[in-house]
Design a protein around this motif. Structure first.
Motif, PDB file in Angstrom:
ATOM      1  N   ASP A  76       0.824  -1.206   0.000  1.00  0.00           N
ATOM      2  CA  ASP A  76       0.000   0.000   0.000  1.00  0.00           C
ATOM      3  C   ASP A  76       0.863   1.264   0.000  1.00  0.00           C
ATOM      4  N   SER A  77       1.944   1.205   0.752  1.00  0.00           N
ATOM      5  CA  SER A  77       2.850   2.350   0.832  1.00  0.00           C
ATOM      6  C   SER A  77       3.475   2.659  -0.541  1.00  0.00           C
ATOM      7  N   ALA A  97      -5.366   3.866 -12.047  1.00  0.00           N
ATOM      8  CA  ALA A  97      -5.022   2.459 -11.848  1.00  0.00           C
ATOM      9  C   ALA A  97      -4.500   2.241 -10.435  1.00  0.00           C
ATOM     10  N   CYS A  98      -3.754   3.208  -9.924  1.00  0.00           N
ATOM     11  CA  CYS A  98      -3.227   3.119  -8.559  1.00  0.00           C
ATOM     12  C   CYS A  98      -4.349   3.180  -7.533  1.00  0.00           C
ATOM     13  N   MET A  99      -5.370   3.963  -7.817  1.00  0.00           N
ATOM     14  CA  MET A  99      -6.480   4.081  -6.874  1.00  0.00           C
ATOM     15  C   MET A  99      -7.209   2.745  -6.729  1.00  0.00           C
ATOM     16  N   SER A 103      -7.468  -0.085  -3.222  1.00  0.00           N
ATOM     17  CA  SER A 103      -8.641  -0.782  -2.658  1.00  0.00           C
ATOM     18  C   SER A 103      -8.321  -2.246  -2.389  1.00  0.00           C
ATOM     19  N   PHE A 104      -7.644  -2.889  -3.346  1.00  0.00           N
ATOM     20  CA  PHE A 104      -7.304  -4.306  -3.155  1.00  0.00           C
ATOM     21  C   PHE A 104      -6.294  -4.488  -2.033  1.00  0.00           C
ATOM     22  N   CYS A 105      -5.413  -3.515  -1.843  1.00  0.00           N
ATOM     23  CA  CYS A 105      -4.452  -3.585  -0.740  1.00  0.00           C
ATOM     24  C   CYS A 105      -5.185  -3.546   0.584  1.00  0.00           C
ATOM     25  N   ILE A 110      -4.786 -10.682  -2.626  1.00  0.00           N
ATOM     26  CA  ILE A 110      -3.546 -10.878  -3.372  1.00  0.00           C
ATOM     27  C   ILE A 110      -3.779 -10.975  -4.885  1.00  0.00           C
ATOM     28  N   GLU A 111      -4.820 -11.709  -5.268  1.00  0.00           N
ATOM     29  CA  GLU A 111      -5.100 -11.858  -6.702  1.00  0.00           C
ATOM     30  C   GLU A 111      -5.416 -10.508  -7.331  1.00  0.00           C
ATOM     31  N   GLY A 112      -6.279  -9.781  -6.655  1.00  0.00           N
ATOM     32  CA  GLY A 112      -6.647  -8.440  -7.113  1.00  0.00           C
ATOM     33  C   GLY A 112      -5.434  -7.543  -7.233  1.00  0.00           C
ATOM     34  N   CYS A 113      -4.536  -7.641  -6.242  1.00  0.00           N
ATOM     35  CA  CYS A 113      -3.315  -6.837  -6.262  1.00  0.00           C
ATOM     36  C   CYS A 113      -2.424  -7.182  -7.444  1.00  0.00           C
TER      37      CYS A 113
END
Lengths: 152, 185
Positions: A76-77, A97-99, A103-105, A110-113
């Protein structure tokens, strides 16, 4: 003179498309306003820093997501940093895309990330390509003795 | 009134603090377009070092001028946040009068509230633009602060008028002004 006019037209069309397609937002225009005769390389310098910083962040993100136990706070950081820097130069699609990545973080998915990382990378390399082309056009205009058109 | 040592250099000096290299480049350029002298550091601890807070004061050492009229700092930084830095500055008897502005990429009312309560002059949302930097001028401390030496603790007091102190609540075209208007009305 004809060459300069042609290049300037190319530049205007190219950059207008970048705004229209959402690659760049108003913040990039702000950066261009900060460039002048006393700081002729400002945009180039900021963009170069962005490229360097982004590639480091992408590597850090890939490494962090490959850990046996993923530290989502760390991920996330990095995403937060990436979101900030892309926002600061006006790279709108990368920022968005970062936003989504954030959310997934927060949900520790993990998959979403992993998918988000791919998406962020994709958007980053797209805008990198566009910006390199843009800067090249600028250089060509200046080399031909012309001035970079004012977008505002 | 305490003795104020003015220097020949009448340019205002702003100390900018941000851990992002891109944002440091941006804020430096923005501040320089407003003709400020700028020092940029990448952390709260480097800021404090620059301000003399961390250095040991030797007995008999000359008082030296810190020479900072305003500090502008990012909120989210590792190790020491902008809020932590703000608290340390406001908690220092000789630094507390230096105005501090906080920048953040996140619009979190409780965060803004906390910073303003702790004594921040303004809160800028990132990305910071020329229009934000144009709002710095009224907050600048007119006289530069002296770092005291070990024996004689003297500080320059900014001669702030009462309405300069309440200006931030009345300025309706900035975020914290709007925020306070919504809370108070």
């Amino acid at each position: 003179m004809e060459i300069v006019a042609k290049l300037q037209k190319q530049f205007m069309e190219f950059i207008s498309a970048l705004y229209r397609e959402g690659f760049l937002d108003d913040q990039f225009l702000q950066l261009q306003k900060l460039q002048d005769e006393s700081n002729p390389d400002f945009v180039f310098e900021v963009v170069s820093l962005f490229f360097e910083d982004s590639e480091k962040l992408i590597n850090n993100l890939a490494a962090a997501l490959q850990q046996p136990v993923v530290d989502f706070k760390q991920v996330d950081s990095h995403v937060h940093q990436f979101k900030g820097s892309s926002s600061s130069i006006g790279a709108q699609r990368v920022k968005n895309a970062c936003m989504a990545f954030k959310s997934f973080c927060e949900e520790k998915k993990i998959e979403g990330c992993m998918q988000c990382l791919q998406h962020v990378k994709h958007e980053y390399f797209l805008v990198k390509n566009k910006l390199e082309t843009l800067l090249r056009l600028e250089q060509q205009i200046l080399a031909a003795g012309g001035r970079i058109p004012d977008l505002s | 009134m305490a003795q104020v040592q003015t220097t020949m250099d009448t340019q205002f000096h702003v100390l900018a603090v941000d851990d992002s290299i891109i944002d440091r480049k941006l804020i430096e350029r923005l501040l320089k377009t407003s003709s400020y002298q700028v020092t940029v550091v990448d952390s709260g601890s480097k800021a404090l070092e620059f301000l003399g807070l961390l250095s040991e004061e030797k007995e008999g050492a000359e008082a030296r001028e810190v020479g900072v009229n305003l500090i502008i700092t990012d909120y989210s930084m590792p190790e020491m946040t902008g809020y932590d830095l703000l608290r340390k500055i406001k908690g220092s008897s000789y630094l507390k009068d230096i105005p501090v502005i906080i920048m953040s990429s996140e619009n979190v009312p409780s965060r803004i509230n906390r910073c303003l309560e702790e004594g921040a002059e303004e809160f800028f949302l990132k990305p910071v633009q020329q229009s934000d930097v144009n709002r710095i001028k009224p907050h600048l401390m007119r006289e530069k602060v002296m770092v005291p030496n070990g024996l004689k603790r003297r500080k320059a007091m900014a001669d702030l008028s009462p309405d300069q102190k309440t200006r931030k609540y009345n300025n309706s075209n900035n975020l914290c002004g709007i925020f306070w208007q919504n809370i108070c009305e």
